[in-house]
Motif scaffolding. Structure first.
Motif, PDB file in Angstrom:
ATOM      1  N   VAL A 392     -15.560 -14.115 -64.530  1.00 24.64           N
ATOM      2  CA  VAL A 392     -14.160 -13.784 -64.761  1.00 24.64           C
ATOM      3  C   VAL A 392     -13.688 -14.582 -65.971  1.00 24.64           C
ATOM      4  N   LEU A 393     -12.835 -13.977 -66.792  1.00 26.62           N
ATOM      5  CA  LEU A 393     -12.334 -14.637 -68.005  1.00 26.62           C
ATOM      6  C   LEU A 393     -10.915 -14.188 -68.299  1.00 26.62           C
ATOM      7  N   LEU A 394     -10.289 -14.892 -69.220  1.00 22.82           N
ATOM      8  CA  LEU A 394      -8.952 -14.559 -69.700  1.00 22.82           C
ATOM      9  C   LEU A 394      -9.032 -14.079 -71.136  1.00 22.82           C
ATOM     10  N   VAL A 395      -8.186 -13.135 -71.484  1.00 22.72           N
ATOM     11  CA  VAL A 395      -8.100 -12.685 -72.872  1.00 22.72           C
ATOM     12  C   VAL A 395      -7.206 -13.663 -73.623  1.00 22.72           C
ATOM     13  N   ASP A 396      -7.729 -14.250 -74.704  1.00 21.74           N
ATOM     14  CA  ASP A 396      -6.979 -15.256 -75.462  1.00 21.74           C
ATOM     15  C   ASP A 396      -6.144 -14.626 -76.569  1.00 21.74           C
ATOM     16  N   VAL A 426     -11.830 -14.159 -76.084  1.00 21.47           N
ATOM     17  CA  VAL A 426     -11.659 -14.491 -74.674  1.00 21.47           C
ATOM     18  C   VAL A 426     -11.745 -15.996 -74.450  1.00 21.47           C
ATOM     19  N   ALA A 427     -11.121 -16.440 -73.369  1.00 21.27           N
ATOM     20  CA  ALA A 427     -11.215 -17.828 -72.921  1.00 21.27           C
ATOM     21  C   ALA A 427     -11.987 -17.822 -71.615  1.00 21.27           C
ATOM     22  N   GLN A 428     -12.993 -18.681 -71.515  1.00 20.58           N
ATOM     23  CA  GLN A 428     -13.870 -18.633 -70.355  1.00 20.58           C
ATOM     24  C   GLN A 428     -14.612 -19.957 -70.200  1.00 20.58           C
ATOM     25  N   SER A 429     -15.254 -20.111 -69.048  1.00 27.18           N
ATOM     26  CA  SER A 429     -16.274 -21.140 -68.886  1.00 27.18           C
ATOM     27  C   SER A 429     -17.560 -20.389 -68.586  1.00 27.18           C
ATOM     28  N   SER A 430     -18.526 -20.532 -69.470  1.00 24.34           N
ATOM     29  CA  SER A 430     -19.719 -19.694 -69.368  1.00 24.34           C
ATOM     30  C   SER A 430     -20.956 -20.446 -69.864  1.00 24.34           C
ATOM     31  N   SER A 432     -22.768 -19.477 -72.192  1.00 22.02           N
ATOM     32  CA  SER A 432     -23.009 -19.064 -73.573  1.00 22.02           C
ATOM     33  C   SER A 432     -23.508 -20.236 -74.415  1.00 22.02           C
ATOM     34  N   LYS A 433     -24.251 -19.912 -75.453  1.00 20.98           N
ATOM     35  CA  LYS A 433     -24.788 -20.922 -76.380  1.00 20.98           C
ATOM     36  C   LYS A 433     -25.611 -21.974 -75.638  1.00 20.98           C
ATOM     37  N   GLU A 434     -26.320 -21.547 -74.596  1.00 18.00           N
ATOM     38  CA  GLU A 434     -27.189 -22.414 -73.784  1.00 18.00           C
ATOM     39  C   GLU A 434     -26.412 -23.389 -72.893  1.00 18.00           C
ATOM     40  N   GLY A 435     -25.129 -23.041 -72.604  1.00 19.53           N
ATOM     41  CA  GLY A 435     -24.409 -23.847 -71.631  1.00 19.53           C
ATOM     42  C   GLY A 435     -23.179 -24.544 -72.159  1.00 19.53           C
ATOM     43  N   VAL A 436     -22.445 -23.918 -73.081  1.00 19.08           N
ATOM     44  CA  VAL A 436     -21.293 -24.571 -73.699  1.00 19.08           C
ATOM     45  C   VAL A 436     -20.205 -24.906 -72.693  1.00 19.08           C
ATOM     46  N   GLY A 437     -20.017 -24.063 -71.663  1.00 21.03           N
ATOM     47  CA  GLY A 437     -18.939 -24.307 -70.707  1.00 21.03           C
ATOM     48  C   GLY A 437     -17.632 -23.719 -71.191  1.00 21.03           C
ATOM     49  N   ILE A 438     -16.537 -24.454 -71.078  1.00 22.05           N
ATOM     50  CA  ILE A 438     -15.213 -23.968 -71.466  1.00 22.05           C
ATOM     51  C   ILE A 438     -15.197 -23.667 -72.960  1.00 22.05           C
ATOM     52  N   ASN A 439     -14.731 -22.452 -73.296  1.00 17.33           N
ATOM     53  CA  ASN A 439     -14.770 -22.058 -74.709  1.00 17.33           C
ATOM     54  C   ASN A 439     -13.881 -20.863 -74.989  1.00 17.33           C
ATOM     55  N   HIS A 440     -13.650 -20.628 -76.268  1.00 19.20           N
ATOM     56  CA  HIS A 440     -13.099 -19.375 -76.781  1.00 19.20           C
ATOM     57  C   HIS A 440     -14.233 -18.647 -77.486  1.00 19.20           C
ATOM     58  N   SER A 441     -14.362 -17.366 -77.223  1.00 22.55           N
ATOM     59  CA  SER A 441     -15.443 -16.595 -77.845  1.00 22.55           C
ATOM     60  C   SER A 441     -14.929 -15.261 -78.364  1.00 22.55           C
ATOM     61  N   VAL A 442     -15.516 -14.798 -79.465  1.00 19.97           N
ATOM     62  CA  VAL A 442     -15.242 -13.461 -79.997  1.00 19.97           C
ATOM     63  C   VAL A 442     -15.890 -12.455 -79.052  1.00 19.97           C
ATOM     64  N   ALA A 443     -15.106 -11.544 -78.526  1.00 16.12           N
ATOM     65  CA  ALA A 443     -15.591 -10.640 -77.478  1.00 16.12           C
ATOM     66  C   ALA A 443     -16.819  -9.836 -77.913  1.00 16.12           C
ATOM     67  N   LYS A 444     -16.780  -9.258 -79.100  1.00 15.54           N
ATOM     68  CA  LYS A 444     -17.881  -8.387 -79.500  1.00 15.54           C
ATOM     69  C   LYS A 444     -19.197  -9.141 -79.665  1.00 15.54           C
ATOM     70  N   ASP A 445     -19.126 -10.442 -79.938  1.00 17.20           N
ATOM     71  CA  ASP A 445     -20.345 -11.240 -80.048  1.00 17.20           C
ATOM     72  C   ASP A 445     -20.772 -11.818 -78.702  1.00 17.20           C
ATOM     73  N   TYR A 446     -19.795 -12.069 -77.823  1.00 14.25           N
ATOM     74  CA  TYR A 446     -20.139 -12.609 -76.503  1.00 14.25           C
ATOM     75  C   TYR A 446     -20.706 -11.547 -75.567  1.00 14.25           C
ATOM     76  N   LEU A 447     -20.123 -10.339 -75.590  1.00 16.77           N
ATOM     77  CA  LEU A 447     -20.438  -9.325 -74.579  1.00 16.77           C
ATOM     78  C   LEU A 447     -21.912  -8.933 -74.482  1.00 16.77           C
TER      79      LEU A 447
END
Length: 515
Positions: A392-396, A426-430, A432-447
């Motif tokens: 689950v994530l939030l749209v930033d 998006v704002a999320q804890s994920s 991504s990037k081998e375990g970054v955790g809390i972050n902002h990510s560009v949706a088209k690159d994260y998805l």
């Protein structure tokens, strides 16, 4: 179920009717029976809080038999103090309590194969708030509700004396005829800097949920600069120095630990530019927060308890970090956004809501959240929540054309839209990037790293495009993905939950949160 044996020292045991019971267990039983005598309307809330406090503080699971034995001692005492209480009524109260305790401490943990106190804490928190996200939890909701209803029916039919020193404050059987003194809850100190920044953000058109997730992100990294960092995209390399050490107990999520602190410090996008922390701040560079599947912020069951990102908790590993649902809840709670009408915001509820609960908010009691109806003019807003089972994530932030449908002219054009056309972050804890955790990510690159999220949002984009082409409204039924929005009504607002160490970011410029 694997019941864990309580390993408390002899000094914390007490003798009662020939049995040795832990003080915490006896206190819980005593309070519950006292609540019964006084017909306290908050018995349910207080029993849940008692169980959760025990799990948080004792870090072990009480057995059903221990709590039932303690309950029996106090029910017997209650019977002796109430001569009008018949043997049949005494037996019925005990039977009702036995059934309730068996449901919460035997059947529930057995059904979810609970192995430790943190897992049971999450499960009881979910049952407490009304989670029906799985077949078993749906069953347990009905089971426990029937237990409480039966106990309530039994108690209502009885004429009981409320102990003068009970402190329950029901007043129903208060011998003095005066209103009992209500226990006071410490007021949460108002953070004037927070209120100022929130006011500036709202004036600039930033939704409360977005301000909340940015405030939470800055607090988690103890840095104003963290919110200024551009949303992560494909140009940002993976973090180095994080090792996967096995699987979470559910067999799905990975366990992560820090294998090389120096590598994490020099490659983590939210840490590599930070070097000095004021003495009032937590040194995140020396104790990095990374993604922790099952990780939760620490909190007690007290209404005044802050949400603490810097104390390890949850069913993850010993690393500092939280999972996706904990971040979303923390972001909402810290700006006073309830997820359930009538339920006060509490830091400990960050344990309660898993990602799957957000997929069907109405089913799971998330009455302050509703699925979005896309219209010809609106499809996605900053602050919206996107959920699939497992994330689950939030749209930033959203661009002028978040789903890339501006040039679509036909239904066929709608079918061709992919996540590469998206323009939002998006704002999320994920992980991504081998375990970054809390972050902002560009949706088209994260998805592309989350197939369920990608496929669901592409379907959602299709409906948004249809709304534009056909000039009609649609409420997409996507099955495994939902886009939901906070209602923003007065019933869904509450006193905010403070974040531990948020004073570290009080000197941030308001522009940080309104970018």
């Amino acid at each position: 179920m694997r019941n864990l044996v309580l390993s408390l020292s002899a000094s914390v045991f007490l003798a009662a009717c020939g049995q040795q019971l832990p003080v915490a267990i006896d206190d819980m039983a005593s309070q519950t029976v006292s609540d019964i005598a006084c017909k306290d309307q908050k018995l349910e809330e207080k029993l849940y809080d008692g169980l959760k406090s025990y799990l948080i503080e004792q870090k072990t699971i009480p057995t059903a038999e221990e709590l039932k034995s303690a309950m029996k001692i106090h029910v017997d005492k209650l019977s002796k103090k109430n001569p009008r209480m018949t043997a049949a009524q005494t037996a019925q109260v005990q039977k009702d309590l036995d059934g309730l305790v068996d449901s919460l401490l035997a059947e529930a943990p057995q059904g979810e194969r609970v192995e430790n106190s943190d897992q049971l804490l999450i499960l009881l928190s979910a049952i407490d708030v009304g989670d029906r996200s799985t077949t078993f939890r749906n069953y347990m909701q009905d089971r426990v509700r029937a237990n409480f209803n039966q106990l309530s029916t039994t108690v209502r039919a009885m004429d009981l004396n409320c102990p003068e020193d009970s402190g329950t404050g029901s007043g129903s059987n208060n011998a003095s005829g005066t209103d009992p003194v209500q226990p006071t809850t410490p007021e949460i100190e108002v953070n004037s800097d927070f209120e100022y920044h929130k006011k500036q953000a709202v004036a600039a058109g930033v939704p409360l949920a977005v301000f909340g997730e940015r405030w939470a992100l800055a607090t988690a990294y103890q840095s104003c600069n963290s919110v200024k960092i551009p949303a992560l995209d494909d140009s940002v390399g993976d973090i180095q120095g994080i090792a996967i050490t096995g699987k979470h107990s559910d067999g799905v999520g990975n366990k992560r630990m820090i294998a090389s602190l120096s590598k994490v410090q020099t490659t983590h996008p939210y840490l590599k530019e930070e070097s000095n922390y004021p003495s009032s701040c937590f040194n995140v560079r020396q104790n990095p927060l990374i993604y922790d599947y099952g990780g939760k912020p620490y909190a007690t069951t007290a209404s005044s308890s802050p949400i603490n990102f810097f104390k390890n908790s949850g069913s993850g590993t010993s690393v500092l970090g939280i999972d996706c649902s904990a971040y979303v809840y923390s972001s909402m709670a810290t700006v006073g956004l309830r997820v359930k009408e009538g339920r006060a915001l509490k830091g400990s509820d960050s344990w309660a809501w898993g990602s799957t609960a957000f997929v069907e908010p109405a089913k799971n009691g998330l009455t302050c959240l509703s699925k979005i109806t896309v219209t010809p003019d609106m499809s996605l807003k900053a602050g919206d929540i996107v959920a699939v089972p497992g994330h689950v994530l939030l749209v930033d932030k959203v661009g002028a054309d978040p789903f890339g449908i501006a040039n679509a002219r036909t239904t066929s054009d709608c079918s061709k839209i992919t996540s590469e056309d998206f323009d939002f972050s998006v704002a999320q804890s994920s992980p991504s990037k081998e375990g970054v955790g809390i972050n902002h990510s560009v949706a088209k690159d994260y998805l592309p790293t989350s197939e369920k999220m990608k496929a669901g949002l592409q379907k959602y984009a299709y409906y948004a495009c249809l709304a534009k082409i056909n000039a009609k409204n649609y409420t997409p039924n996507l099955g495994t993905l939902s886009v939901i929005r906070h209602k923003g009504t007065s019933a869904c607002m509450d006193k905010r939950v403070v974040l531990a160490q948020e004073s570290c970011i009080q000197s941030c410029s308001s522009s940080v949160f309104t970018r």
